[in-house]
Design a protein around this motif. Structure first.
Motif, PDB file in Angstrom:
ATOM      1  N   GLY A  43      26.220  58.942  11.358  1.00  0.00           N
ATOM      2  CA  GLY A  43      27.578  59.428  11.106  1.00  0.00           C
ATOM      3  C   GLY A  43      27.921  60.615  11.994  1.00  0.00           C
ATOM      4  O   GLY A  43      29.025  60.708  12.533  1.00  0.00           O
ATOM      5  N   ILE A  73      30.900  58.423   6.718  1.00  0.00           N
ATOM      6  CA  ILE A  73      29.480  58.064   6.658  1.00  0.00           C
ATOM      7  C   ILE A  73      28.648  59.288   6.286  1.00  0.00           C
ATOM      8  O   ILE A  73      27.721  59.199   5.474  1.00  0.00           O
ATOM      9  CB  ILE A  73      29.012  57.449   7.997  1.00  0.00           C
ATOM     10  CG1 ILE A  73      29.619  56.058   8.167  1.00  0.00           C
ATOM     11  CG2 ILE A  73      27.483  57.368   8.063  1.00  0.00           C
ATOM     12  CD1 ILE A  73      29.296  55.393   9.487  1.00  0.00           C
ATOM     13  N   TRP A  99      28.455  59.391  15.571  1.00  0.00           N
ATOM     14  CA  TRP A  99      29.741  58.687  15.675  1.00  0.00           C
ATOM     15  C   TRP A  99      30.925  59.592  15.341  1.00  0.00           C
ATOM     16  O   TRP A  99      32.075  59.169  15.429  1.00  0.00           O
ATOM     17  CB  TRP A  99      29.763  57.490  14.731  1.00  0.00           C
ATOM     18  CG  TRP A  99      29.074  56.272  15.240  1.00  0.00           C
ATOM     19  CD1 TRP A  99      28.714  55.983  16.512  1.00  0.00           C
ATOM     20  CD2 TRP A  99      28.696  55.147  14.446  1.00  0.00           C
ATOM     21  NE1 TRP A  99      28.123  54.750  16.560  1.00  0.00           N
ATOM     22  CE2 TRP A  99      28.097  54.209  15.308  1.00  0.00           C
ATOM     23  CE3 TRP A  99      28.797  54.844  13.085  1.00  0.00           C
ATOM     24  CZ2 TRP A  99      27.609  52.993  14.869  1.00  0.00           C
ATOM     25  CZ3 TRP A  99      28.304  53.634  12.646  1.00  0.00           C
ATOM     26  CH2 TRP A  99      27.717  52.718  13.532  1.00  0.00           C
ATOM     27  N   ARG A 100      30.627  60.808  14.861  1.00  0.00           N
ATOM     28  CA  ARG A 100      31.654  61.731  14.371  1.00  0.00           C
ATOM     29  C   ARG A 100      32.468  61.080  13.249  1.00  0.00           C
ATOM     30  O   ARG A 100      33.686  61.185  13.179  1.00  0.00           O
ATOM     31  CB  ARG A 100      32.559  62.193  15.508  1.00  0.00           C
ATOM     32  CG  ARG A 100      31.869  63.087  16.498  1.00  0.00           C
ATOM     33  CD  ARG A 100      32.751  63.447  17.665  1.00  0.00           C
ATOM     34  NE  ARG A 100      32.126  64.396  18.570  1.00  0.00           N
ATOM     35  CZ  ARG A 100      31.220  64.089  19.502  1.00  0.00           C
ATOM     36  NH1 ARG A 100      30.795  62.845  19.617  1.00  0.00           N
ATOM     37  NH2 ARG A 100      30.731  65.013  20.291  1.00  0.00           N
ATOM     38  N   ASP A 101      31.737  60.381  12.373  1.00  0.00           N
ATOM     39  CA  ASP A 101      32.351  59.653  11.260  1.00  0.00           C
ATOM     40  C   ASP A 101      32.052  60.413   9.966  1.00  0.00           C
ATOM     41  O   ASP A 101      30.957  60.320   9.413  1.00  0.00           O
ATOM     42  CB  ASP A 101      31.779  58.235  11.204  1.00  0.00           C
ATOM     43  CG  ASP A 101      32.483  57.348  10.197  1.00  0.00           C
ATOM     44  OD1 ASP A 101      32.880  57.852   9.126  1.00  0.00           O
ATOM     45  OD2 ASP A 101      32.607  56.146  10.477  1.00  0.00           O
ATOM     46  N   ARG A 102      33.028  61.190   9.532  1.00  0.00           N
ATOM     47  CA  ARG A 102      32.826  62.035   8.347  1.00  0.00           C
ATOM     48  C   ARG A 102      32.592  61.221   7.086  1.00  0.00           C
ATOM     49  O   ARG A 102      31.857  61.655   6.196  1.00  0.00           O
ATOM     50  CB  ARG A 102      34.022  62.969   8.166  1.00  0.00           C
ATOM     51  CG  ARG A 102      34.063  64.032   9.225  1.00  0.00           C
ATOM     52  CD  ARG A 102      35.153  65.050   8.920  1.00  0.00           C
ATOM     53  NE  ARG A 102      35.244  66.000  10.021  1.00  0.00           N
ATOM     54  CZ  ARG A 102      36.348  66.258  10.681  1.00  0.00           C
ATOM     55  NH1 ARG A 102      37.468  65.656  10.358  1.00  0.00           N
ATOM     56  NH2 ARG A 102      36.346  67.133  11.665  1.00  0.00           N
TER      57      ARG A 102
END
Length: 78
Positions: A52, A60, A55-58
């Motif tokens: 996460g 996740i 991917w800079r996916d908060r």
């Protein structure tokens, strides 16, 4: 003409290792192998959190932070 095999991105390697570790955790849980199942889940959760982050996916990151808190609290409370 030969083609070199496609290389996986580092994030993909982490993602697949995390997935395998999580599956091991599920298997250990099914076999009632405690505390190794918890250890596998903690490692898998940490690796998915890293995915996460990469991917800079908060979303996740948040869901795996919540999973980490839940599993550690449950283990300490048992």
């Amino acid at each position: 003409m030969s083609h070199a095999p496609a290389r996986m991105a580092p994030v993909d390697v982490v993602k697949w290792v995390a997935t395998v570790v999580q599956l091991v955790g599920y298997g250990l849980t099914g076999l009632n192998v405690v505390p190794w199942n918890v250890a596998a889940f903690v490692v898998g959760i940490a690796l998915w959190f890293a995915v996460g982050f990469m991917w800079r996916d908060r979303a996740i990151m948040v869901v795996h932070l919540g999973a980490f808190v839940a599993i550690v609290a449950g283990y300490l409370g048992s």
